[in-house]
Scaffold this motif. Structure first.
Motif, PDB file in Angstrom:
ATOM      1  N   GLN A 128       0.831  -1.209   0.000  1.00  0.00           N
ATOM      2  CA  GLN A 128       0.000   0.000   0.000  1.00  0.00           C
ATOM      3  C   GLN A 128       0.864   1.258   0.000  1.00  0.00           C
ATOM      4  N   THR A 129       1.946   1.233   0.762  1.00  0.00           N
ATOM      5  CA  THR A 129       2.859   2.377   0.804  1.00  0.00           C
ATOM      6  C   THR A 129       3.507   2.599  -0.554  1.00  0.00           C
ATOM      7  N   ALA A 130       3.900   1.515  -1.211  1.00  0.00           N
ATOM      8  CA  ALA A 130       4.524   1.635  -2.528  1.00  0.00           C
ATOM      9  C   ALA A 130       3.537   2.200  -3.545  1.00  0.00           C
ATOM     10  N   CYS A 131       2.283   1.789  -3.471  1.00  0.00           N
ATOM     11  CA  CYS A 131       1.262   2.331  -4.379  1.00  0.00           C
ATOM     12  C   CYS A 131       1.020   3.812  -4.098  1.00  0.00           C
ATOM     13  N   HIS A 132       1.000   4.174  -2.822  1.00  0.00           N
ATOM     14  CA  HIS A 132       0.835   5.581  -2.454  1.00  0.00           C
ATOM     15  C   HIS A 132       1.991   6.416  -3.015  1.00  0.00           C
ATOM     16  N   THR A 133       3.215   5.897  -2.903  1.00  0.00           N
ATOM     17  CA  THR A 133       4.380   6.618  -3.417  1.00  0.00           C
ATOM     18  C   THR A 133       4.317   6.739  -4.930  1.00  0.00           C
ATOM     19  N   ALA A 134       3.883   5.671  -5.609  1.00  0.00           N
ATOM     20  CA  ALA A 134       3.739   5.725  -7.067  1.00  0.00           C
ATOM     21  C   ALA A 134       2.696   6.756  -7.469  1.00  0.00           C
TER      22      ALA A 134
END
Length: 388
Positions: free
Chosen positions: A286-292
């Motif tokens: 979820q954090t990686a998607c938020h960063t993307a």
């Protein structure tokens, strides 16, 4: 969509290096008044126009959706995407409106703009202002009739979701201002209780158990409200990947579909060898998607394993290398390489919107989006040549 995937190891198709996986695309568009630039609440009028493609209503009256036929190869799919956008643009023009391929409208529609259907009214009653948002995505279906296999393919695709989102981010501006996010659509979409990266599934039964719990707890009305970024279709023999904003151009949509189909093929190949996907921590994902969604192609991308962020171009190059065997097998590698290189050099929709915003007003942004939406859609009815 009918799957052509065989999972029988004794089936000659299973052993054939020319296996085909069917593919189809749904794209959602914002309808605007071309003079004012404001959302045009005309989707029922647009959908009623004589049209070579089926136009479907969406949650807001300023949205319309196109769906391609089931396709067996990427050149055919690209042609159908172009035809669908062309037909939708013509239908909108006949009602005095225009379609824009952008993840969110440049200006928000007025309150109470829900499309007048019983289901959408029930959603508004259950979820309140969540139903007032306007978000336009791109959904890619790949034929996969075996639900047990599809659940395991979902596990293999999960780590690549941030890369796909960063590549296709196309919604930085709304309410007349830059949101600071490459994909504001993703941030809005994440507010729904059934949205975001899917869980890691032990089996198809596990998938169904989680969906049943969502329904029993009232977090969804029905299975159509399972909004995970990857889901098993409730009514088609497909796996559906829904992470992306609607891309700016038809070529970017075709690129997305090419990469996703190759991801499915690569995942099936791994599973045939007995390789299950390693679980990826849900919070990290979820954090990686938020960063993307925050940075798109212009900043770092968070890892789906513990560690410092990495340059976004690294994961995209890694994805192309990872998928190369499947892409070469299907004959799509050169298209994917050229199209991906072009996006990395010239920018995705978010980059182009921001460039237009820096050099002009919102009307200029609108005109740039409009041009990109249909820039390569001027096809003759019998034009079936490869689009590349």
């Amino acid at each position: 969509m009918t799957s052509t995937v065989s999972t029988d190891p004794h089936d000659p198709l299973h052993m054939n290096t020319e296996r085909r996986f069917t593919v189809g695309v749904e794209e959602e568009f914002v309808l605007i008044d071309p003079d004012s630039g404001e959302p045009s609440l005309t989707n029922t009028l647009v959908a009623a126009q004589p049209c070579d493609v089926e136009l479907q209503l969406e949650l807001s009256r300023c949205q319309i959706e196109t769906c391609t036929p089931v396709c067996t190869n990427i050149p055919q799919l690209h042609h159908e995407i172009r035809q669908a956008r062309s037909a939708a643009a013509a239908a909108a023009a006949r009602t005095g409106s225009r379609i824009l391929a952008t993840g969110v409208p440049l200006w928000a529609p007025p309150p109470g703009s829900i499309t007048d259907t019983p289901r959408y009214h029930r959603m508004a009653e259950r979820f309140g202002l969540l139903a007032e948002q306007v978000i336009c995505g791109c959904h890619v279906h790949v034929g996969l009739a075996d639900r047990e296999l599809a659940a395991q393919v979902s596990n293999h695709i999960r780590p690549w979701l941030p890369t796909l989102l960063a590549l296709t981010a196309n919604s930085p501006i709304t309410a007349g201002t830059d949101t600071g996010h490459a994909s504001w659509r993703h941030q809005l979409w994440a507010r729904w209780p059934s949205a975001g990266p899917p869980p890691y599934f032990d089996s198809a039964d596990h998938y169904d158990e989680i969906v049943a719990d969502l329904a029993d707890s009232g977090r969804i009305l029905d299975t159509r409200m399972v909004y995970w970024d990857v889901r098993l279709s409730a009514h088609l023999p497909t796996i559906e990947i829904r992470i992306s904003d609607v891309p700016a151009t038809t070529t970017e949509t075709a690129l997305l579909a090419t990469l996703i189909r190759a991801l499915v093929i690569t995942s099936v190949t791994a599973l045939e060898k007995g390789w299950l996907a390693a679980p990826v921590d849900q919070t990290l994902l979820q954090t990686a998607c938020h960063t993307a969604a925050r940075h798109g192609l212009t900043g770092p991308q968070a890892r789906t394993t513990p560690g410092d962020p990495v340059p976004t171009h690294g994961p995209t190059a890694h994805l192309l290398a990872y998928l190369r065997p499947a892409l070469e097998e299907s004959g799509d590698y050169e298209f994917a390489r050229v199209a991906l290189t072009s996006v990395l050099i010239h920018g995705n929709g978010a980059v182009r919107q921001r460039n237009a915003h820096h050099t002009g007003d919102l009307r200029h942004v609108q005109d740039v989006i409009s041009r990109l939406t249909t820039q390569d859609c001027d096809l003759e009815p019998d034009d079936t040549a490869s689009p590349w």
